[in-house]
Design a protein around this motif. Structure first.
Motif, PDB file in Angstrom:
ATOM      1  N   GLU A  13       0.832  -1.202   0.000  1.00 51.41           N
ATOM      2  CA  GLU A  13       0.000   0.000   0.000  1.00 51.41           C
ATOM      3  C   GLU A  13       0.868   1.254   0.000  1.00 51.41           C
ATOM      4  OE1 GLU A  13      -3.847   1.763   2.430  1.00 51.41           O
ATOM      5  OE2 GLU A  13      -3.035  -0.183   2.970  1.00 51.41           O
ATOM      6  N   ILE A  14       1.911   1.245   0.793  1.00 50.69           N
ATOM      7  CA  ILE A  14       2.834   2.381   0.847  1.00 50.69           C
ATOM      8  C   ILE A  14       3.527   2.564  -0.503  1.00 50.69           C
ATOM      9  CG2 ILE A  14       4.995   3.206   1.871  1.00 50.69           C
ATOM     10  CD1 ILE A  14       3.963   1.936   4.534  1.00 50.69           C
ATOM     11  N   GLU A  15       3.956   1.443  -1.104  1.00 50.00           N
ATOM     12  CA  GLU A  15       4.616   1.525  -2.409  1.00 50.00           C
ATOM     13  C   GLU A  15       3.677   2.092  -3.473  1.00 50.00           C
ATOM     14  OE1 GLU A  15       6.030  -2.473  -2.919  1.00 50.00           O
ATOM     15  OE2 GLU A  15       7.882  -2.062  -1.827  1.00 50.00           O
ATOM     16  N   LYS A  16       2.395   1.721  -3.432  1.00 49.90           N
ATOM     17  CA  LYS A  16       1.424   2.271  -4.381  1.00 49.90           C
ATOM     18  C   LYS A  16       1.299   3.782  -4.217  1.00 49.90           C
ATOM     19  CE  LYS A  16      -1.682  -1.662  -4.966  1.00 49.90           C
ATOM     20  NZ  LYS A  16      -3.046  -2.162  -4.707  1.00 49.90           N
ATOM     21  N   ILE A  17       1.248   4.233  -2.975  1.00 52.60           N
ATOM     22  CA  ILE A  17       1.129   5.669  -2.713  1.00 52.60           C
ATOM     23  C   ILE A  17       2.367   6.403  -3.215  1.00 52.60           C
ATOM     24  CG2 ILE A  17       1.056   7.410  -0.877  1.00 52.60           C
ATOM     25  CD1 ILE A  17      -0.741   5.381   0.673  1.00 52.60           C
ATOM     26  N   ILE A  18       3.531   5.829  -2.966  1.00 54.35           N
ATOM     27  CA  ILE A  18       4.778   6.446  -3.426  1.00 54.35           C
ATOM     28  C   ILE A  18       4.790   6.525  -4.954  1.00 54.35           C
ATOM     29  CG2 ILE A  18       7.281   6.109  -3.613  1.00 54.35           C
ATOM     30  CD1 ILE A  18       7.139   4.980  -0.707  1.00 54.35           C
ATOM     31  N   GLU A  19       4.406   5.424  -5.618  1.00 49.75           N
ATOM     32  CA  GLU A  19       4.369   5.429  -7.082  1.00 49.75           C
ATOM     33  C   GLU A  19       3.399   6.476  -7.613  1.00 49.75           C
ATOM     34  OE1 GLU A  19       3.488   1.415  -8.292  1.00 49.75           O
ATOM     35  OE2 GLU A  19       5.383   0.662  -7.498  1.00 49.75           O
ATOM     36  N   GLN A  20       2.252   6.603  -6.967  1.00 48.44           N
ATOM     37  CA  GLN A  20       1.264   7.609  -7.386  1.00 48.44           C
ATOM     38  C   GLN A  20       1.835   9.012  -7.229  1.00 48.44           C
ATOM     39  OE1 GLN A  20      -2.430   7.464  -5.242  1.00 48.44           O
ATOM     40  NE2 GLN A  20      -3.203   9.326  -6.174  1.00 48.44           N
ATOM     41  N   LYS A  21       2.506   9.265  -6.106  1.00 48.39           N
ATOM     42  CA  LYS A  21       3.104  10.588  -5.880  1.00 48.39           C
ATOM     43  C   LYS A  21       4.182  10.880  -6.922  1.00 48.39           C
ATOM     44  CE  LYS A  21       0.892  11.826  -2.173  1.00 48.39           C
ATOM     45  NZ  LYS A  21      -0.036  12.939  -2.185  1.00 48.39           N
ATOM     46  N   ILE A  22       4.971   9.868  -7.261  1.00 49.34           N
ATOM     47  CA  ILE A  22       6.016  10.045  -8.274  1.00 49.34           C
ATOM     48  C   ILE A  22       5.385  10.376  -9.621  1.00 49.34           C
ATOM     49  CG2 ILE A  22       7.773   8.820  -9.640  1.00 49.34           C
ATOM     50  CD1 ILE A  22       8.534   7.361  -6.995  1.00 49.34           C
ATOM     51  N   ARG A  23       4.323   9.645  -9.994  1.00 54.45           N
ATOM     52  CA  ARG A  23       3.638   9.920 -11.268  1.00 54.45           C
ATOM     53  C   ARG A  23       3.066  11.333 -11.279  1.00 54.45           C
ATOM     54  NH1 ARG A  23       1.989   4.539 -10.802  1.00 54.45           N
ATOM     55  NH2 ARG A  23       0.005   5.127  -9.853  1.00 54.45           N
ATOM     56  N   GLU A  24       2.457  11.749 -10.169  1.00 50.10           N
ATOM     57  CA  GLU A  24       1.890  13.096 -10.092  1.00 50.10           C
ATOM     58  C   GLU A  24       2.981  14.146 -10.260  1.00 50.10           C
ATOM     59  OE1 GLU A  24      -0.178  13.335  -6.350  1.00 50.10           O
ATOM     60  OE2 GLU A  24      -1.759  11.978  -7.012  1.00 50.10           O
ATOM     61  N   ARG A  25       4.099  13.941  -9.583  1.00 47.07           N
ATOM     62  CA  ARG A  25       5.206  14.897  -9.676  1.00 47.07           C
ATOM     63  C   ARG A  25       5.766  14.946 -11.095  1.00 47.07           C
ATOM     64  NH1 ARG A  25       9.191  14.609  -4.923  1.00 47.07           N
ATOM     65  NH2 ARG A  25       7.467  15.714  -3.988  1.00 47.07           N
ATOM     66  N   GLN A  26       5.930  13.771 -11.725  1.00 47.65           N
ATOM     67  CA  GLN A  26       6.437  13.740 -13.094  1.00 47.65           C
ATOM     68  C   GLN A  26       5.479  14.453 -14.040  1.00 47.65           C
ATOM     69  OE1 GLN A  26       6.939   9.502 -13.613  1.00 47.65           O
ATOM     70  NE2 GLN A  26       9.130   9.598 -13.161  1.00 47.65           N
ATOM     71  N   GLU A  27       4.188  14.215 -13.860  1.00 43.83           N
ATOM     72  CA  GLU A  27       3.194  14.864 -14.716  1.00 43.83           C
ATOM     73  C   GLU A  27       3.238  16.380 -14.541  1.00 43.83           C
ATOM     74  OE1 GLU A  27      -1.599  14.991 -15.087  1.00 43.83           O
ATOM     75  OE2 GLU A  27      -0.677  12.998 -14.950  1.00 43.83           O
ATOM     76  N   GLU A  78       5.809  18.155 -13.569  1.00 44.39           N
ATOM     77  CA  GLU A  78       7.050  18.645 -14.163  1.00 44.39           C
ATOM     78  C   GLU A  78       6.945  18.689 -15.691  1.00 44.39           C
ATOM     79  OE1 GLU A  78      10.244  16.270 -12.599  1.00 44.39           O
ATOM     80  OE2 GLU A  78       9.980  17.075 -10.578  1.00 44.39           O
ATOM     81  N   LEU A  79       6.311  17.670 -16.278  1.00 43.64           N
ATOM     82  CA  LEU A  79       6.136  17.663 -17.736  1.00 43.64           C
ATOM     83  C   LEU A  79       5.228  18.803 -18.188  1.00 43.64           C
ATOM     84  CD1 LEU A  79       5.823  13.839 -18.496  1.00 43.64           C
ATOM     85  CD2 LEU A  79       7.672  15.375 -19.196  1.00 43.64           C
ATOM     86  N   GLN A  80       4.164  19.064 -17.445  1.00 46.34           N
ATOM     87  CA  GLN A  80       3.274  20.174 -17.792  1.00 46.34           C
ATOM     88  C   GLN A  80       4.010  21.505 -17.711  1.00 46.34           C
ATOM     89  OE1 GLN A  80      -0.153  19.741 -15.261  1.00 46.34           O
ATOM     90  NE2 GLN A  80      -1.023  18.094 -16.497  1.00 46.34           N
ATOM     91  N   LYS A  81       4.841  21.665 -16.684  1.00 45.77           N
ATOM     92  CA  LYS A  81       5.614  22.901 -16.545  1.00 45.77           C
ATOM     93  C   LYS A  81       6.614  23.043 -17.696  1.00 45.77           C
ATOM     94  CE  LYS A  81       8.583  25.463 -13.355  1.00 45.77           C
ATOM     95  NZ  LYS A  81       9.380  25.999 -14.424  1.00 45.77           N
ATOM     96  N   LEU A  82       7.259  21.937 -18.028  1.00 39.19           N
ATOM     97  CA  LEU A  82       8.208  21.958 -19.144  1.00 39.19           C
ATOM     98  C   LEU A  82       7.504  22.309 -20.451  1.00 39.19           C
ATOM     99  CD1 LEU A  82      11.102  21.448 -20.161  1.00 39.19           C
ATOM    100  CD2 LEU A  82      10.475  19.036 -20.415  1.00 39.19           C
ATOM    101  N   LEU A  83       6.343  21.740 -20.677  1.00 44.46           N
ATOM    102  CA  LEU A  83       5.572  22.037 -21.879  1.00 44.46           C
ATOM    103  C   LEU A  83       5.196  23.518 -21.923  1.00 44.46           C
ATOM    104  CD1 LEU A  83       4.157  21.035 -24.439  1.00 44.46           C
ATOM    105  CD2 LEU A  83       2.186  20.459 -23.016  1.00 44.46           C
ATOM    106  N   LEU A  84       4.782  24.057 -20.793  1.00 48.45           N
ATOM    107  CA  LEU A  84       4.448  25.477 -20.723  1.00 48.45           C
ATOM    108  C   LEU A  84       5.668  26.332 -21.023  1.00 48.45           C
ATOM    109  CD1 LEU A  84       2.350  27.674 -20.040  1.00 48.45           C
ATOM    110  CD2 LEU A  84       3.077  27.459 -17.664  1.00 48.45           C
ATOM    111  N   ASP A  85       6.824  25.974 -20.452  1.00 51.15           N
ATOM    112  CA  ASP A  85       8.060  26.722 -20.695  1.00 51.15           C
ATOM    113  C   ASP A  85       8.441  26.690 -22.175  1.00 51.15           C
ATOM    114  OD1 ASP A  85       8.222  27.277 -17.994  1.00 51.15           O
ATOM    115  OD2 ASP A  85       9.789  25.790 -17.577  1.00 51.15           O
TER     116      ASP A  85
END
Length: 127
Positions: A92-106, A108-115
């Motif tokens: 359960e903890i690993e799932k939460i960590i993976e979700q947080k990583i995906r959210e952060r990557q998304e 960062e990608l949105q910010k990069l796209l905007l830049d």
């Protein structure tokens, strides 16, 4: 009058955990502790058993009555290490960590796209 849930909240703060982390550590549903606190509800004996198994350093008498010390004498105040948690909690903890990583990557990608989009617009306006 201070209730068991209030003392539990004190222990959670003492252990340096968020309510969510604590809920996960005992296998309770998301928001369990905060909901119990908000409603001034009683904690079931099954949950108390799980808490004491997960946090053996916690003094049960103190939790239930407020008498004595929060932490048993000679007990380590350290919470369980990740590899000491049951496999279901680890997953359960690993799932939460993976979700947080995906959210952060998304994000960062949105910010990069905007830049990049802004750079392209600057380049077009110079032409």
């Amino acid at each position: 009058m201070i209730k068991t849930i209030d003392r539990l909240t004190q222990f959670i703060k003492y252990a340096g955990l968020s309510a969510r982390q604590f809920d996960l550590s005992i296998g309770a549903g998301n928001g369990y502790t905060l909901r119990m606190k908000k409603n001034h509800a009683s904690i079931g004996s099954d949950v108390i058993e799980t808490i004491i198994r997960t946090y053996p350093q916690l003094n049960l008498v103190w939790l239930m009555t407020g008498e004595g010390e929060m932490i048993k004498k000679g007990a380590e105040s350290k919470t369980l290490e990740f590899d000491q948690l049951p496999a279901t909690k680890q997953q359960e903890i690993e799932k939460i960590i993976e979700q947080k990583i995906r959210e952060r990557q998304e994000n960062e990608l949105q910010k990069l796209l905007l830049d990049v989009t802004q750079e392209i617009e600057k380049t077009k306006s110079k032409d």
